[in-house]
Design a protein around this motif. Sequence first.
Motif, short mmCIF file in Angstrom:
data_model
loop_
_atom_site.label_atom_id
_atom_site.label_comp_id
_atom_site.label_asym_id
_atom_site.label_seq_id
_atom_site.Cartn_x
_atom_site.Cartn_y
_atom_site.Cartn_z
N GLN A 1 -10.85 13.54 -14.47
CA GLN A 1 -10.37 11.92 -15.07
C GLN A 1 -9.31 11.25 -14.81
OE1 GLN A 1 -9.32 12.18 -19.41
NE2 GLN A 1 -10.96 12.73 -20.57
N LEU A 2 -10.14 10.11 -13.95
CA LEU A 2 -9.84 9.15 -13.39
C LEU A 2 -8.30 8.69 -13.85
CD1 LEU A 2 -12.34 7.42 -11.86
CD2 LEU A 2 -11.46 9.01 -10.26
N THR A 3 -7.42 8.57 -13.09
CA THR A 3 -6.09 8.31 -14.03
C THR A 3 -5.32 7.43 -12.47
OG1 THR A 3 -6.13 10.60 -14.87
CG2 THR A 3 -3.03 8.62 -15.07
N THR A 4 -4.66 6.56 -13.81
CA THR A 4 -3.96 5.71 -11.91
C THR A 4 -2.51 6.30 -12.08
OG1 THR A 4 -4.65 2.90 -12.67
CG2 THR A 4 -2.54 2.99 -11.85
N VAL A 5 -2.39 6.11 -10.94
CA VAL A 5 -1.06 6.91 -9.99
C VAL A 5 -0.66 5.95 -8.99
CG1 VAL A 5 -2.18 8.41 -8.06
CG2 VAL A 5 0.13 9.37 -8.80
N ASP A 6 1.22 5.96 -8.75
CA ASP A 6 1.77 5.07 -7.58
C ASP A 6 1.75 6.70 -6.80
OD1 ASP A 6 1.85 3.34 -9.18
OD2 ASP A 6 3.68 3.64 -10.29
N VAL A 7 1.22 6.00 -5.78
CA VAL A 7 1.33 6.97 -4.45
C VAL A 7 2.42 7.23 -3.49
CG1 VAL A 7 0.14 8.37 -2.49
CG2 VAL A 7 -1.17 7.17 -4.35
N PRO A 8 3.39 7.60 -3.11
CA PRO A 8 4.49 7.22 -1.86
C PRO A 8 3.25 6.88 -0.59
CG PRO A 8 4.66 10.07 -2.76
CD PRO A 8 3.47 8.66 -4.02
N VAL A 9 4.58 6.14 -0.03
CA VAL A 9 4.14 5.51 1.59
C VAL A 9 5.62 5.40 2.28
CG1 VAL A 9 2.77 4.35 2.80
CG2 VAL A 9 1.64 4.32 0.74
N GLN A 10 5.61 5.41 3.30
CA GLN A 10 5.90 5.45 4.08
C GLN A 10 5.70 5.05 5.74
OE1 GLN A 10 8.17 8.69 6.39
NE2 GLN A 10 10.77 7.89 6.26
N ASP A 11 6.43 3.74 6.01
CA ASP A 11 5.58 3.19 7.25
C ASP A 11 6.58 2.58 8.41
OD1 ASP A 11 3.39 2.09 8.68
OD2 ASP A 11 2.63 1.54 7.74
N GLY A 12 6.37 3.04 9.30
CA GLY A 12 7.54 2.38 10.42
C GLY A 12 6.97 2.66 11.93
N TYR A 13 7.96 2.99 12.53
CA TYR A 13 7.38 3.33 14.13
C TYR A 13 9.04 3.98 14.53
CZ TYR A 13 10.36 -0.94 14.78
OH TYR A 13 11.02 -1.97 14.45
N VAL A 14 8.58 4.45 15.94
CA VAL A 14 9.75 4.74 17.09
C VAL A 14 9.68 4.10 18.51
CG1 VAL A 14 10.96 6.84 18.25
CG2 VAL A 14 10.38 6.55 15.55
N VAL A 15 9.84 3.37 19.23
CA VAL A 15 10.17 3.03 20.39
C VAL A 15 11.35 3.21 21.20
CG1 VAL A 15 10.67 0.45 19.22
CG2 VAL A 15 8.87 0.45 21.22
N VAL A 16 10.42 3.14 22.54
CA VAL A 16 11.44 3.69 24.03
C VAL A 16 11.19 2.41 24.28
CG1 VAL A 16 12.44 5.40 25.18
CG2 VAL A 16 11.46 6.38 22.84
#
Length: 243
Positions: free
Chosen positions: A105-120
């Motif tokens: 069955q379909l259930t609502t869930v909170d998905v963890p997300v990580q977003d960012g960057y590394v720059v040189v």
Amino acid sequence: MRRFCHLWLLFLICSSARLVSQDRPASVSIFGTLSTTSELFHHPNDPDLLLRSEYYPLNVIFGGGTDIRYAIAPLRCVVGASVEIMSKSETFSISTSGISSSSHQLTTVDVPVQDGYVVVPAELSVYVPLPIGNDIFQVYIGGGGGAYFGKRNYSYGGVEITTTDHTTGFGIHILSGAEYQMTPAFSLRTEFKFRDVHFETTGSFPEDQTSVENLSVTLPRGPQEARINVDGLAIAIQLAYHF
């Protein structure tokens, strides 16, 4: 910005300041930096102007690096090269639907997300001492150009994106700074730099689905494009060794 560049050229031509340590023309330093603002654009190539302009703010970015400088006394300037690494990521959650493995069955869930960057950033600069100060304390201005290499750090439900393409950014910068000579061999510098670090990246998820709280969640499909801009003011504290 244009007025600052004109002042920089004027001092480059007219400055008669004495270099801090003419008997030790070279220096190498380590430094820490704090950049004030950056933006992560999630749809940089979308034909819709509103979507193209949307971004996620990532502010207060810490970094560090090293540089080497050499004083050219006849030209009354210092040339230098630096390499720096900066990174910034934030974690949040997105509500979506998942399918239970037991009941299907379909259930609502909170998905963890990580977003960012590394720059040189890898930069070349010219520094011009101003005609104020003395052998102990000196103020300078400068500018130059750089190349910016980077990658996006993006994970959804614990699955990290795989980078498939990226561009190298190029830009110019202007700066001002002050140097305090603690001993003939060591000095402290404080530097303020204005620049626009930017690059673009494209990636995709290696899987179609992931499991979150025992629910099957579909990962975002298609190419995941992004443009990263690190702009605003960069503040650096340096410890330099002169030789």
